[in-house]
Design a protein around this motif. Sequence first.
Motif, short mmCIF file in Angstrom:
data_model
loop_
_atom_site.label_atom_id
_atom_site.label_comp_id
_atom_site.label_asym_id
_atom_site.label_seq_id
_atom_site.Cartn_x
_atom_site.Cartn_y
_atom_site.Cartn_z
N ARG A 161 0.81 -1.22 0.00
CA ARG A 161 0.00 0.00 0.00
C ARG A 161 0.84 1.27 0.00
NH1 ARG A 161 -3.86 0.42 4.69
NH2 ARG A 161 -4.46 2.25 3.46
N VAL A 162 2.16 1.11 0.04
CA VAL A 162 3.05 2.27 0.19
C VAL A 162 3.77 2.53 -1.12
CG1 VAL A 162 4.96 3.25 1.50
CG2 VAL A 162 3.36 1.68 2.62
N LYS A 163 3.69 3.77 -1.62
CA LYS A 163 4.41 4.14 -2.83
C LYS A 163 5.74 4.78 -2.43
CE LYS A 163 4.36 6.76 -7.12
NZ LYS A 163 3.60 7.58 -8.09
N PRO A 164 6.86 4.25 -2.93
CA PRO A 164 8.15 4.84 -2.58
C PRO A 164 8.43 6.13 -3.33
CG PRO A 164 8.46 2.96 -4.04
CD PRO A 164 7.00 3.02 -3.74
N PHE A 165 8.89 7.13 -2.61
CA PHE A 165 9.42 8.37 -3.16
C PHE A 165 10.90 8.38 -2.81
CE2 PHE A 165 5.21 9.43 -4.02
CZ PHE A 165 5.05 10.72 -4.51
N TYR A 166 11.74 8.02 -3.77
CA TYR A 166 13.16 7.84 -3.51
C TYR A 166 13.79 9.12 -2.97
CZ TYR A 166 18.15 7.31 -4.26
OH TYR A 166 19.51 7.29 -4.07
N ALA A 167 14.57 8.99 -1.88
CA ALA A 167 15.25 10.14 -1.26
C ALA A 167 16.50 10.48 -2.06
CB ALA A 167 15.61 9.82 0.18
N VAL A 168 16.40 11.49 -2.92
CA VAL A 168 17.47 11.84 -3.85
C VAL A 168 18.75 12.19 -3.10
CG1 VAL A 168 18.12 13.39 -5.74
CG2 VAL A 168 15.76 12.63 -5.51
N LYS A 169 18.63 12.77 -1.92
CA LYS A 169 19.80 13.20 -1.15
C LYS A 169 20.75 12.05 -0.85
CE LYS A 169 16.99 14.35 2.25
NZ LYS A 169 15.76 13.55 1.93
N CYS A 170 20.23 10.83 -0.82
CA CYS A 170 21.02 9.66 -0.43
C CYS A 170 22.07 9.31 -1.46
CB CYS A 170 20.07 8.49 -0.21
SG CYS A 170 20.86 7.00 0.36
N ASN A 171 21.72 9.44 -2.73
CA ASN A 171 22.62 9.07 -3.82
C ASN A 171 21.98 9.62 -5.09
OD1 ASN A 171 23.95 7.69 -5.95
ND2 ASN A 171 24.47 5.98 -4.59
N ASN A 172 22.59 10.66 -5.65
CA ASN A 172 21.93 11.40 -6.74
C ASN A 172 22.58 11.19 -8.10
OD1 ASN A 172 24.28 12.86 -6.48
ND2 ASN A 172 23.30 14.80 -5.94
N PHE A 173 23.30 10.07 -8.29
CA PHE A 173 23.89 9.81 -9.59
C PHE A 173 22.79 9.76 -10.64
CE2 PHE A 173 27.09 7.29 -6.94
CZ PHE A 173 27.92 8.39 -6.81
N ARG A 174 23.02 10.45 -11.75
CA ARG A 174 21.98 10.60 -12.76
C ARG A 174 21.45 9.26 -13.31
NH1 ARG A 174 20.74 15.32 -15.57
NH2 ARG A 174 19.43 14.99 -17.40
N PRO A 175 22.32 8.30 -13.70
CA PRO A 175 21.77 7.03 -14.17
C PRO A 175 20.89 6.34 -13.13
CG PRO A 175 24.09 7.21 -14.74
CD PRO A 175 23.79 8.34 -13.79
N LEU A 176 21.22 6.50 -11.86
CA LEU A 176 20.43 5.88 -10.80
C LEU A 176 19.05 6.50 -10.71
CD1 LEU A 176 20.29 3.93 -8.34
CD2 LEU A 176 21.18 5.83 -6.96
N VAL A 177 18.96 7.83 -10.67
CA VAL A 177 17.64 8.45 -10.55
C VAL A 177 16.81 8.24 -11.82
CG1 VAL A 177 18.34 10.12 -8.80
CG2 VAL A 177 18.51 10.75 -11.20
N LYS A 178 17.47 8.12 -12.97
CA LYS A 178 16.74 7.79 -14.19
C LYS A 178 16.14 6.39 -14.08
CE LYS A 178 18.70 8.89 -18.18
NZ LYS A 178 19.78 9.07 -19.19
N LEU A 179 16.87 5.48 -13.45
CA LEU A 179 16.35 4.14 -13.23
C LEU A 179 15.10 4.18 -12.36
CD1 LEU A 179 16.56 1.03 -13.34
CD2 LEU A 179 18.16 1.17 -11.41
N PHE A 180 15.14 4.96 -11.28
CA PHE A 180 13.96 5.08 -10.42
C PHE A 180 12.78 5.69 -11.18
CE2 PHE A 180 17.04 4.81 -6.84
CZ PHE A 180 16.43 3.78 -6.15
N ALA A 181 13.06 6.67 -12.03
CA ALA A 181 12.00 7.28 -12.83
C ALA A 181 11.34 6.24 -13.73
CB ALA A 181 12.55 8.43 -13.66
N GLU A 182 12.15 5.38 -14.35
CA GLU A 182 11.63 4.33 -15.21
C GLU A 182 10.76 3.35 -14.43
OE1 GLU A 182 12.89 3.45 -19.04
OE2 GLU A 182 11.98 5.32 -18.39
N MET A 183 11.14 3.06 -13.19
CA MET A 183 10.38 2.10 -12.39
C MET A 183 9.11 2.69 -11.79
SD MET A 183 13.32 -0.27 -10.57
CE MET A 183 13.95 1.00 -9.47
N GLY A 184 8.93 4.02 -11.95
CA GLY A 184 7.68 4.63 -11.53
C GLY A 184 7.64 5.17 -10.13
N THR A 185 8.80 5.32 -9.47
CA THR A 185 8.77 5.86 -8.11
C THR A 185 8.51 7.35 -8.14
OG1 THR A 185 11.11 6.49 -7.91
CG2 THR A 185 10.56 4.17 -7.49
#
Length: 431
Positions: free
Chosen positions: A59-83
Amino acid sequence: MDYIQESDFTVLEEGFTARGLIEKIINDASQTEERDAFLVGDMEEVVKKHLHFLKTLPRVKPFYAVKCNNFRPLVKLFAEMGTGFDCASKSEIELIKEIGVNPERIIYANPCKQISSIKFAANNGVQMMTFDNELELIKVSENHPKAKMVLRIATKDSKSSYCMNAKFGAPLNTCRHLLETAKNLNIEVIGVSFHVGSACSDPQLFAQSIEDAHLVFDIASEFQHKMTLLDIGGGFPGIMEAKISFEEIAAVVNSALDKYFPEGSAVDIIAEPGRYYVASAFTLAVNIIGKKIVQQDAPESHGERNDPCKSVFYYLNDGIYGTFSRLLFRRCQHKLILHKEPSPKQPLYMSSLWGPTCDPMDQIAEHLYLPELCIGDWLLYYNVGAYTVVASSTFNGFHPPHIHFAMSLQAWEDVHLLKRGFEQAENTKKN
């Protein structure tokens, strides 16, 4: 959407692992004099963590904490997965917007914001943001009157290794006044957030905080605030060695949600996981660039293999001003592995590890018993994905290590399935 490309990653052939990529990079570097420190991010680990999160906290939607690790390929991966994304600054919002994420998937989860940053959020369609005091409400009312505010409440976080509430969080006895103030300022409050602290060791803190949030929801209804969001923050463990498991926390959270915010209550539940996703996904390889042997006068022996005749200083090409920055706060769970497996008969010497800068505080570890190592040898550190390079500096002219991203073919396929599922869900909502 700025879709991730295979060029962002080394896509691993079947049977090849991220550890195998580390070995290849080390072997290639060992043929040269450029034996720079480097990181390998195993994106299969991140994808597995995401699938496990969705299954364990359905029931919980994750909102990834960008401050933890903001490498661009990583956050693009999270965007693709729908977080969604938990952003703490204008720069983080810019990053997430640049990769094509809808601003509805962003929460500006910093209770203290510069006025120019509030205006930036307003101009870029970011409406959800947190607050915990009256003056913050006034700032927002004057600079972003269409904001959808989330009241961050204080929690009891003394059982977490990194407490948050010394700085942020409204005590429960102030919430009525804050909700009334928001109403008088014509500012919409849509929900409640909390953070039990990083590396939480007591899952019951989540249950108590969810109960407290329910109380604040009841108070908000007295002032006609339409409350539709509960943000349960972060604090989820990211490594196997954690005091409590993610599954233990999830069981408590699910039970508390069923009791206080059951399905059908028209409340969306989000969380802000950071280290949960990335801590164990990154490995650091560092090289020994220098060595000093110190003879001991009359030392004591501490075991059969321990040789008391000398101690050894090793100087590495990364340190506390780089990837090991969290050591400054004694909040570091990196796991050291020797690249070369030592013989069980080798003597062990009292050893210390130092970073490359001229600062004597740049010490990574001391009182380690290690076999004698050589200049040019490699050390591996696991669990270095959370709050490491993002907190580093270029002190003394040393730069953060280069990062290699690896992804298996299976993980690549899982990401595309998640992407299609997310897009179908978004289209259904629009229709």
